[in-house]
Design an enzyme around this catalytic site. Structure first.
Site, PDB file in Angstrom:
ATOM      1  N   ASP A  30       0.821  -1.218   0.000  1.00 37.81           N
ATOM      2  CA  ASP A  30       0.000   0.000   0.000  1.00 37.81           C
ATOM      3  C   ASP A  30       0.856   1.269   0.000  1.00 37.81           C
ATOM      4  O   ASP A  30       1.926   1.295   0.606  1.00 37.81           O
ATOM      5  CB  ASP A  30      -0.897  -0.044   1.250  1.00 37.81           C
ATOM      6  N   ASN A  78     -10.848  -2.815  -6.504  1.00 38.56           N
ATOM      7  CA  ASN A  78     -10.023  -1.823  -7.226  1.00 38.56           C
ATOM      8  C   ASN A  78     -10.617  -1.407  -8.575  1.00 38.56           C
ATOM      9  O   ASN A  78     -10.173  -0.424  -9.166  1.00 38.56           O
ATOM     10  CB  ASN A  78      -8.591  -2.331  -7.422  1.00 38.56           C
TER      11      ASN A  78
HETATM   12  C1  FPP Z   1      -2.063   0.216  -3.228  1.00 38.97           C
HETATM   13  O1  FPP Z   1      -1.571   1.530  -3.333  1.00 38.97           O
HETATM   14  C2  FPP Z   1      -1.536  -0.578  -4.310  1.00 38.97           C
HETATM   15  C3  FPP Z   1      -2.290  -1.165  -5.285  1.00 38.97           C
HETATM   16  C4  FPP Z   1      -3.764  -1.083  -5.336  1.00 38.97           C
HETATM   17  C5  FPP Z   1      -1.663  -1.919  -6.355  1.00 38.97           C
HETATM   18  C6  FPP Z   1      -0.437  -2.705  -6.002  1.00 38.97           C
HETATM   19  C7  FPP Z   1       0.261  -2.974  -7.247  1.00 38.97           C
HETATM   20  C8  FPP Z   1       1.596  -2.934  -7.457  1.00 38.97           C
HETATM   21  C9  FPP Z   1       2.586  -2.784  -6.392  1.00 38.97           C
HETATM   22  C10 FPP Z   1       2.137  -3.044  -8.816  1.00 38.97           C
HETATM   23  C11 FPP Z   1       1.547  -4.090  -9.674  1.00 38.97           C
HETATM   24  C12 FPP Z   1       1.891  -5.473  -9.266  1.00 38.97           C
HETATM   25  C13 FPP Z   1       2.313  -6.431 -10.101  1.00 38.97           C
HETATM   26  C14 FPP Z   1       2.440  -7.825  -9.632  1.00 38.97           C
HETATM   27  C15 FPP Z   1       2.674  -6.131 -11.478  1.00 38.97           C
HETATM   28  P1  FPP Z   1      -2.604   2.719  -3.545  1.00 38.97           P
HETATM   29  O2  FPP Z   1      -2.692   3.006  -4.983  1.00 38.97           O
HETATM   30  O3  FPP Z   1      -3.910   2.397  -2.909  1.00 38.97           O
HETATM   31  O4  FPP Z   1      -1.856   3.857  -2.791  1.00 38.97           O
HETATM   32  P2  FPP Z   1      -2.513   5.039  -1.921  1.00 38.97           P
HETATM   33  O5  FPP Z   1      -3.250   4.386  -0.790  1.00 38.97           O
HETATM   34  O6  FPP Z   1      -1.322   5.814  -1.474  1.00 38.97           O
HETATM   35  O7  FPP Z   1      -3.402   5.817  -2.849  1.00 38.97           O
END
Ligand code: FPP
Length: 257
Positions: A30, A78
Site C-alpha cells: 500500500d 479496485n
Molecule cells: C495500493 O496503493 C496498491 C495497489 C492497489 C496496487 C499494487 C500494485 C503494485 C505494487 C504493482 C503491480 C503489481 C504487479 C504484480 C505487477 P494505492 O494506490 O492504494 O496507494 P494510496 O493508498 O497511497 O493511494
C-alpha cells in the site's frame, strides 16, 4: 471420506511446530498513490515504482529464508478506480509477466496468480496461463499474486464448490471441516500464513486472505510501498521473531493466575 474431498491448509498448528522464521509471508503493498503524489507525479508512476519494490522484495525474501509469498496486486474493489488507472495496473502486470517471468523462472520461482479470471481482459488471462505454465515445475520460491481477488468471494466460491460436491453425492455435509474447507480455497496448496505485512501505515485487511490469516502475525510498517526494501523486510522478520505465537494454547506451567 469420499474421494472428492481433500484436506488442505488450515492453521491448527501447535506453537512448538510453528517456524521460528516465517515461511509464508503476505504483503498488502500500500501507498503507491501517496508516494507519487508526494513527488507531484501521476499515480501510475507510484505503481511502476511499486513493481520495482516487489522485484527487490522477492529477491530479499528468498535470501531471508521465506519460501512462499502472497502479494495483493489488484482487489475486486479496485475496479472502482478511474479506468485509466485500472488499465495502467493491468499494463504493469502484463509487463511484469512478459519481462520478468523468464528471469523469475530461471531463478526457480513458481508464480501463481489467484483471483477471479472473469472480468479480466483476455490477454491478461493469457498472461496468467503463461505464468503458471512456464513456472509450474519450480519449487525454490513460490510467488502468489492476488489479482482481481477478494477473500470473501473466494470463501463463497469454496462454499459453492462444497455444496456442489454434496449435491452430486461426492461428499457428505459432515465431511466439511476447517481442513477440507481450506482445501477448496484458491490458496489451498500453500503452507499456513505466518506473517501479514501492510505498508503505508494503514491497519486493515481490506478483504485479503481472511481465512488464511487466522493465526498470522500482523506487522504494519510506516513506509510507502515503492520505498520498501530489504531493510524493511528484515525489520518485519525481527518483529515477527519477538512475537509469542500460542495458537490459542496456554504455556505449560502457566495454568494458575
Ligand atoms: C495500493 O496503493 C496498491 C495497489 C492497489 C496496487 C499494487 C500494485 C503494485 C505494487 C504493482 C503491480 C503489481 C504487479 C504484480 C505487477 P494505492 O494506490 O492504494 O496507494 P494510496 O493508498 O497511497 O493511494
Amino acid at each position: 471420506m469420499p474421494a472428492g474431498v481433500t484436506t488442505q491448509v488450515s492453521d491448527t498448528r501447535e506453537a512448538d511446530k510453528a517456524p521460528v522464521s516465517p515461511l509464508h509471508v503476505a504483503i498488502i503493498m500500500d501507498g503507491n498513490g501517496r508516494w507519487a503524489k508526494a513527488r507531484g507525479q501521476m499515480r501510475t508512476l507510484g505503481h511502476k515504482a511499486g513493481v520495482n519494490a516487489l522485484q527487490r522484495t522477492i529477491r530479499a525474501a528468498g535470501d531471508l529464508g521465506i519460501t512462499h509469498m502472497t502479494v495483493f496486486a489488484f482487489s475486486t474493489e479496485n475496479w472502482r478506480r478511474p479506468a485509466a488507472e485500472v488499465s495502467d495496473l493491468m499494463g504493469l502486470l502484463r509487463t511484469f509477466i512478459e519481462s520478468d517471468l523468464g528471469k523469475l523462472a530461471k531463478e526457480g520461482v513458481c508464480v501463481r496468480i489467484i483471483g477471479q479470471q472473469d472480468g479480466l481482459p483476455k490477454d491478461i488471462v493469457e498472461c496468467v496461463r503463461k505464468a503458471h505454465d512456464d513456472t509450474r515445475h519450480n519449487s525454490r520460491f513460490f510467488l502468489q499474486v492476488a489479482l482481481n481477488y477478494g477473500a470473501q468471494a473466494d470463501v463463497v466460491e469454496a462454499a459453492k464448490r462444497f455444496a456442489a460436491k454434496v449435491k452430486s453425492g461426492e461428499a457428505e455435509v459432515n465431511d466439511l471441516t476447517p481442513e477440507t474447507f481450506g482445501g477448496l480455497l484458491s490458496t489451498h496448496d500453500l503452507p499456513p500464513l505466518d506473517l501479514m505485512i501492510r505498508t503505508s501505515g494503514e491497519h486493515r485487511l481490506s478483504n485479503f486472505l481472511l481465512w488464511e490469516a487466522a493465526y498470522a502475525e500482523f506487522v504494519f510498517q510506516d513506509v510507502l510501498w515503492p520505498d520498501y526494501d530489504r531493510v524493511h523486510l528484515e525489520e518485519a522478520l525481527r518483529i515477527f521473531k519477538e512475537r509469542d505465537r500460542r495458537f490459542g494454547a496456554v504455556e505449560a506451567g502457566h495454568v494458575s493466575a
